[in-house]
Structures are given as structure tokens and as C-alpha cells.
Design an enzyme around this catalytic site. Sequence first.
Site, PDB file in Angstrom:
ATOM      1  N   GLY A  12       1.002  -0.951  -0.162  1.00 31.53           N
ATOM      2  CA  GLY A  12      -0.115  -0.171   0.186  1.00 31.53           C
ATOM      3  C   GLY A  12       0.276   1.151   0.079  1.00 31.53           C
ATOM      4  CB  SER A  13       4.199   2.346  -1.302  1.00 33.45           C
ATOM      5  OG  SER A  13       4.432   2.185  -2.153  1.00 33.45           O
ATOM      6  CG  ASN A  14       1.482   3.126  -5.374  1.00 37.48           C
ATOM      7  OD1 ASN A  14       1.201   4.833  -6.166  1.00 37.48           O
ATOM      8  ND2 ASN A  14       1.413   1.966  -5.804  1.00 37.48           N
ATOM      9  CG  LEU A  87     -10.991  -9.490 -13.467  1.00 36.64           C
ATOM     10  CD1 LEU A  87      -9.579  -9.077 -14.940  1.00 36.64           C
ATOM     11  CD2 LEU A  87     -10.965 -10.973 -14.433  1.00 36.64           C
ATOM     12  CB  ILE A  88     -12.886  -4.886 -10.871  1.00 35.76           C
ATOM     13  CG1 ILE A  88     -11.734  -4.378 -10.235  1.00 35.76           C
ATOM     14  CG2 ILE A  88     -14.201  -3.874 -10.535  1.00 35.76           C
ATOM     15  CD1 ILE A  88     -11.455  -4.542  -8.241  1.00 35.76           C
ATOM     16  CG  ASN A 102      -4.773  -1.300 -12.370  1.00 39.24           C
ATOM     17  OD1 ASN A 102      -4.522  -1.493 -11.018  1.00 39.24           O
ATOM     18  ND2 ASN A 102      -4.662  -1.902 -13.247  1.00 39.24           N
ATOM     19  CG  HIS A 104       0.394  -2.302 -15.287  1.00 38.82           C
ATOM     20  ND1 HIS A 104       0.133  -3.678 -15.219  1.00 38.82           N
ATOM     21  CD2 HIS A 104       1.237  -2.781 -16.694  1.00 38.82           C
ATOM     22  CE1 HIS A 104       0.961  -5.055 -15.326  1.00 38.82           C
ATOM     23  NE2 HIS A 104       1.290  -4.615 -16.088  1.00 38.82           N
ATOM     24  CB  SER A 136       0.193   2.563 -17.934  1.00 45.91           C
ATOM     25  OG  SER A 136       0.892   1.567 -18.639  1.00 45.91           O
ATOM     26  CG  ASP A 145      -3.433  -5.034 -16.807  1.00 46.75           C
ATOM     27  OD1 ASP A 145      -3.119  -4.339 -15.535  1.00 46.75           O
ATOM     28  OD2 ASP A 145      -2.133  -5.784 -16.564  1.00 46.75           O
ATOM     29  CD  GLU A 174       3.612   2.275  -9.562  1.00 49.59           C
ATOM     30  OE1 GLU A 174       3.096   1.451 -10.197  1.00 49.59           O
ATOM     31  OE2 GLU A 174       3.819   1.524  -8.431  1.00 49.59           O
TER      32      GLU A 174
HETATM   33  C1  GAR Z   1       2.378  -0.894  -7.532  1.00 53.15           C
HETATM   34  O1  GAR Z   1       3.750  -0.860  -8.536  1.00 53.15           O
HETATM   35  C2  GAR Z   1       1.108  -1.330  -8.073  1.00 53.15           C
HETATM   36  O2  GAR Z   1       1.390  -0.765  -9.972  1.00 53.15           O
HETATM   37  C3  GAR Z   1       1.738  -2.814  -9.022  1.00 53.15           C
HETATM   38  O3  GAR Z   1       1.344  -3.430  -7.445  1.00 53.15           O
HETATM   39  C4  GAR Z   1       2.778  -2.431  -7.029  1.00 53.15           C
HETATM   40  C5  GAR Z   1       1.864  -2.256  -5.245  1.00 53.15           C
HETATM   41  O4  GAR Z   1       2.451  -1.138  -4.497  1.00 53.15           O
HETATM   42  N1  GAR Z   1       0.046  -3.100  -9.550  1.00 53.15           N
HETATM   43  C6  GAR Z   1       0.148  -4.123 -10.308  1.00 53.15           C
HETATM   44  O5  GAR Z   1       1.092  -4.733 -10.571  1.00 53.15           O
HETATM   45  C7  GAR Z   1      -0.933  -4.574 -10.637  1.00 53.15           C
HETATM   46  N2  GAR Z   1      -1.286  -5.475 -11.779  1.00 53.15           N
HETATM   47  P1  GAR Z   1       2.231  -0.495  -3.577  1.00 53.15           P
HETATM   48  O6  GAR Z   1       1.393  -1.633  -2.289  1.00 53.15           O
HETATM   49  O7  GAR Z   1       3.150  -0.357  -2.933  1.00 53.15           O
HETATM   50  O8  GAR Z   1       1.322   0.699  -3.772  1.00 53.15           O
END
Ligand code: GAR
Length: 187
Positions: A12-14, A87-88, A102, A104, A136, A145, A174
Amino acid sequence: MKNIAIFASGSGSNAEKIMEYFQNSQQVKVALVVSNNQNAFVLERAKKYRVPTMLLPKNWKSDAENISKNLKEKGIDLIVLAGFMQLIPSELISAFPNKIINIHPALLPKYGGKGMYGMHVHRAVKSAGDSESGISIHFVNEKYDEGEIILQKKCSISDEDTPESIQQKVQKLEHEYFVKAIEKVLG
Ligand code: GAR
């Protein structure tokens, strides 16, 4: 005020960047963090920002109509997938048309689809010997995606880069641009 729900399955850093960015906003509120994983660190991060959380049960997809209803009742305007690894279901997509986005960690349409997530993506980019990667942010439809792209940003890759260093470069993008895409979608 626009309410967003962040769906995340792991660290969950994003999600944290998004909660931090909007914490004092008068326009956007992170109203909910949703996870399918009770051990996901994102749930701890949500606590830190006093954002309510919802844990999805194992069979949540068969109950997607109720989940949609629940999100509507909470006044959710936008669903943001930030490392959500499932998948949603179509019920949720039709309840929130063009209101699910989303992120990616690659330049779609390259390196997308089932099984392409997290480090798998960066390893594939490295083995292909690409000279660039990036992020993306796209609308979500029924296929992994494949929804319309909202924003892409690139970083360059040199021969010395490893999957781990590519991940770091991509994560930096990101953390900077996801919030901008959210603002753009919310208008
Ligand atoms: C992120 O890099 C995101 O782009 C990726 O998971 C990571 C989650 O990081 N998502 C995918 O690969 C979706 N296909 P986070 O938990 O530190 O935010």
C-alpha cells in the site's frame, strides 16, 4: 467533496501517498480502504490516516452486487486500484462506469494481462532488454489491463539496471503521478 475508495492487496505505498496527498483537501476525501487480504500492510497505513477499512470476504465476487450497493451507500465516487491483485467483477464495473481506475507498473499494452503484476513485470522488462519502462494509469474494464489509458509516464533503463532498480524507478513515477491522474479523472 468527492469520495474515493482505494482497493489494495499488499503493502500500500501508493495508497499511503494518496491518503497523504488528500488528507487536508477540501475537494477529495479518501473515504475507505478496501482489501481482500487481512494481513495487508495497507490496512495499517489506513489506520495511520484514520481512514475506515473494509475487508472483502473470500467469496466477495459472488456478492459483488451487495458490495457495489455498500460503496454507493458510503457515497463513493471513484474506486482507485492501487496494487489490487484481483479481477474486478462486471457488476462492480457497471455500477461504477468509468469510475474505476488502476495503476500498472509498465507501459501498457506491453507487459499486461493475467499474472503480470509487481516484480513479475519488472523481471519481464529486464529479460526483454527494453531501454524504457514506466507506469500506466487506465480505466478498468472486464479484462486485465485493457481499459482506456488516462496517463503514462516513462523512465529509461540501462544495461546496469536490475528488476529491483527498475521497480524503484517505476515506483517513484507512481508516487508522483497517481494523485495527478486521480485529480484529472475527478475533474
Ligand atoms: C504497484 O507497483 C502497482 O503498480 C502494482 O502493484 C504495486 C503495488 O505497490 N500493480 C500491479 O502490478 C497490478 N497489475 P504498493 O502496494 O506499494 O502500492
